[in-house]
Structures are given as C-alpha cells and as structure tokens.
Design an enzyme around this catalytic site. Structure first.
Site, mmCIF file in Angstrom:
data_model
loop_
_atom_site.group_PDB
_atom_site.id
_atom_site.type_symbol
_atom_site.label_atom_id
_atom_site.label_comp_id
_atom_site.label_asym_id
_atom_site.label_seq_id
_atom_site.Cartn_x
_atom_site.Cartn_y
_atom_site.Cartn_z
ATOM 1 C CG HIS A 158 29.364 71.917 42.492
ATOM 2 N ND1 HIS A 158 29.768 72.789 41.506
ATOM 3 C CD2 HIS A 158 28.291 71.248 41.982
ATOM 4 C CE1 HIS A 158 28.956 72.671 40.460
ATOM 5 N NE2 HIS A 158 28.060 71.743 40.718
ATOM 6 C CB SER A 279 54.466 67.702 62.679
ATOM 7 O OG SER A 279 54.970 68.833 63.334
#
Ligand code: ARG
Length: 493
Positions: A158, A279
């Site tokens: 999980h 970026s």
C-alpha cells in the site's frame, strides 16, 4: 507504370486521391515490403519446381525479384494508387519484364495468403529482437541484484513501509516478471512461425502447389493447415500484443517506482542526467521524463492491443478488408515496446542507488514489527494473534520499548507480563534490527542474502538458456533466408 493492374478487368472509373489514400495500406506495408520480396521469390521457386510455370518464365521472373532484394524496392512501388505493396511489386514486375512473364507470378495465390505470410515473417523477426532485448534487461537486473544482495531497504505494501527487504530482492521481482514475459513471447513465436502461404484467397488452389516447400524455403516451422483459418486468423498477433501489453504493464510499474524513488522526499535513486529533462522556468529541476514517457507508452501498447481486438471481433469468415486496419497495430505495439526496452537497459544500468538512504529508511515506520511479534511467538510462546495485537497496541502508543509492550499486554487483558516471561530490551532491539530481520527470511525466493544467492544462480541458468534459444532461432532464420536467395541465384545462373 500502370497502377490499376489488379482492377482494370472488373472495375472502371477513376478514384480520387482521397479515396485511394483511404483504402491503401502502403504506409504500414513498408514494414512488410522486404518480406514480400522473399515471399515472391519462394512462391516462384515453388511454382517452378512443381512445373506450374515454365522454367523460362522463372529465369526471367527471379532476376527481377533478386534486383528488388539486392537493391531495395524503388519508391514508385509505394504509391497509394496500387492499394498495397503486393500489387505495387506485381505492377513493377509487369512493367519490367512484360505481362507475359510478370503476369504469371500471382498464379495459385492471393494477396490474402500473401499478406498473412508477410506479417508472420516480419513479426517473428520483431519477436526475436524483443526477446533479445528482454534478455538484456534481465541481465542488467541480475547484475544490479548481485551487487545489492546486502543492500537493505524498506519494502512496501500500500506504499506504506511494510517490512525490510533488499534492493536485490526488489529488482529480482522485476527480473521474474520479465522472465515470464520472455516465456510468453517464446511460446507465441511457435504459433507465429507457421506458413499460411498456399491458402490463396481462402480455398487454396487447383494448381499442384507445394505448401510445405514454400514453408521450408521461408524458414517456417510448419503450416497453418486449414486454408480458411490461414487467411482469416490474426490470433497469433493478438497473442503477441497481449503479451507485449503485459510486458509494458510490468515496465510501467518499474518506471513508476523509479519516478517515486527519484523524488526529493524518497531519494533512493538518481537517474543519469541523460534520461532526465529540466524545466524551462524552474532552473533547479531534474525530471525523470524518460521513465514517464515509458509509463505512458504502456498505454499506447494497450491501445494497440485493444484496437486490434476490436477490429477482429465481429468478422465473418474468411478474409475481410478490415484486417488491413488490424496490421498497423502490431507494428505500433512492437515499435513502442522495443523503443522502451532498449532505453530501459541503459537507464537501469546507469542509475545510482543511494544505499545509505535505503538503509536509513529500512526500519522506519515500525517496519520490523512483524519480526518482533514473531519473536514473542518463537521465544515466549505467545499465540501469533496475541503477539500481533500487543505489538500493534504498542505502535499505537508510539514506541516499542519493553515498558510500552508490557503496558500493551496488560491493556489487552492478556494478563501477562512480558518482562516476567524474560523479554529484555536487548532482545527487542535485536528483533527490530532490519538487517537481522532480512537475514532470517531465508525461505526460497525470500530477501535473505543467502536465498538471493540461490535465486541469482537460477536466474543466470535461465538467462543462458533463453539467450541461446534466441541465437538459435535467429541463426535458423538467417540460414533459411540465405539458402532461399542462393537457390534463386542458382536457378538463374
Ligand atoms: N493490403 C491488404 C491487407 O493488408 C492485403 C490483402 C488484400 N486482399 C483483398 N482481398 N483486398 O490486408
């Protein structure tokens, strides 16, 4: 060159460029053009040997086909007006050697068996390349696992810290997935490498053809016997696309982990700059774009699979032109998968794992709590459920000290004192040690370095076997092709 060689008898009227482009498979046929020349050569050799065509015809047909093989197919052949590469090549042949010779090549066959044969030839080559790439991916994973047998890291369920494991154990999980992907492709190959040639439109032909001969000349391992099945079925390719989809689902999971592992809050891995982008506005950024594109490509491959499935699901027997729309999906799925696997090899090999960071995280989040519960069972005779609840309650209280564990035991009404049973802080600390916890997990396939050593030996054995199988199949195909061309050259010499 006449572009209407197939149509001119039955149909009249010009078709618009838009219509011809719509109906044409030329773009995708570039993938099977070389295969088509081989199919033509094998077919002519067979017609000659069966005396369906005269030797004199063969001696004029084969040189023209050998020129295509040796020098490549001229660009004019890829004109949408031909509908497909099969008609284009036939038209070219008629143009160069006349209709009395060139017009005899298509005896006893149809474009239906021709295209099915070409697809299988191209697909088997692609399959072997894919399998070779998979072997390389697995080799990288095995080499990394070898290096990181003792690298303790947190294991997750999980996405929560669950139990400590090792990096080797984690990487070998992917190796196992890829090993099964290899097996699936290996098995699919046996159903791909069968010859539909001689099925003609679907009902074979009245000429005394020899299907086994063309199959052998083209390196097939046998026939798709029923001639209706031979032209109508594409399950051999659906199977491959399904296998590639599973393979890409596995790749997508691996990429997802590399992306998570390279975040600034996990920092387990640093991907080589070559596989990252920055970026245009944020100067500090290093983004795992290659892994992201791979994760997305998996979606494209599933798309190719489902588009192919949707194309065939309602088709009556036997050939329907819908099948033309099926084919590009095979090449799309193959192409995207191959591109991903090739880059994945280097992306994994050049990644740097922060083993210190992994170790730091290994015992966090009470990830060794299972081992502590097991210790209470093993050394102090508690039922597992009781031990599980005591440790769970201590976690709720915030620590796993002897005092907290004793308080938890009291609270749960077990009426027992762990201290009285002999539990010491030292024993607790040992149980909570990640390295200790991993070392105990020696069951086959477990994370203990001892178990990993055995797993690695098995992986290497299978890798040797798989890589030999790919080499053997490649050699067989290459020999068949060389012999086919040599046969053709001998006949015209
Ligand atoms: N271009 C066709 C395909 O890819 C070849 C077979 C054409 N057969 C036909 N009956 N029109 O399926």
């Amino acid at each position: 060159m006449r572009t209407d060689v197939v149509r001119l008898g039955r149909l009249s009227g010009e078709r618009t460029g838009e219509m011809m482009q719509f109906l044409s498979s030329m773009h995708a046929d570039r993938c099977i053009a070389d295969a088509d020349v081989l199919v033509d050569i094998a077919h002519v050799l067979m017609l000659d040997r069966q005396k369906v065509i005269e030797h004199e015809i063969t001696r004029q047909l084969l040189p023209a086909l050998l020129v295509l093989h040796d020098e490549g197919i001229p660009e004019e052949v890829f004109d949408d007006r031909f509908e497909d590469v099969h008609a284009g090549i036939e038209a070219m042949l008629i143009e160069s050697v006349g209709v009395d010779v060139g017009g005899r090549m298509h005896m006893g066959r149809s474009r239906n068996d021709e295209v099915a044969t070409c697809i299988r030839i191209k697909l088997r080559d692609d399959l072997l390349k894919q399998m070779a790439a998979l072997v390389k991916v697995r080799e990288v994973l095995v080499a990394l696992a070898e290096k990181h047998r003792d690298t303790v890291m947190p294991g997750f369920t999980h996405l929560q810290h669950a139990q400590p494991t090792t990096l080797a154990h984690h990487l070998l999980a992917y190796e196992q997935m890829y090993s099964r992907d290899f097996d699936r492709l290996r098995d699919a190959y046996t159903r791909v490498n069968l010859s539909p040639l001689g099925a003609a439109a679907f009902a074979s032909t009245g000429y005394p053809i020899n299907r086994e001969l063309t199959a052998r000349l083209l390196g097939f391992d046998g026939l798709v016997t029923n001639t209706m099945d031979a032209v109508a079925s594409r399950d051999f390719a659906l199977e491959v696309l399904a296998d590639l989809s599973i393979l890409m689902a596995n790749t997508s999971r691996l990429c997802e982990e590399l992306i998570i592992w390279s975040t600034s809050f996990v920092k387990f891995v640093s991907l080589d700059d070559a596989f990252c982008s920055t970026s245009s506005i944020m100067p500090q950024k290093k983004n795992p774009d290659t892994a992201e594109i791979m994760r997305a490509k998996s979606g494209s491959v599933f798309g190719a699979y489902s588009a192919a499935m949707m194309t065939v699901k309602g088709l009556p027997m036997s050939y329907n032109r819908d099948l033309q729309e099926f084919t590009p999906n095979i090449w799309r799925g193959m192409h995207d998968t191959k591109a991903c696997l090739r880059l994945l090899i280097d992306m994994l090999a050049s990644a740097t794992f922060d083993t210190e960071r992994m170790k730091q995280e290994a015992a966090k989040g009470f990830s060794t709590a299972t081992e502590l519960a097991d210790t209470l069972v093993r050394n102090y005779g508690l039922p597992f459920r009781t031990a599980h609840n005591i440790v769970g309650r201590a976690v709720q209280k915030g620590d796993l000290s002897l005092a907290t564990l004793d308080a938890a035991a009291q609270e749960l009404g077990a009426g027992l004192s762990l201290t009285a049973k002999g539990l010491t802080q030292e024993k607790i600390d040992e149980a909570l040690d990640a390295v200790h916890s991993v070392a105990l997990r020696r069951a086959p396939g477990g994370p203990a370095p001892f178990a990993t050593k055995i797993a690695l030996e098995e992986c290497r054995k299978l890798l040797d076997r798989d890589s030999a199988l790919v080499d053997e199949r490649l050699a067989k195909l290459s020999t068949a092709k060389d012999e086919l061309i040599a046969d053709a050259r001998r006949l015209v010499a």
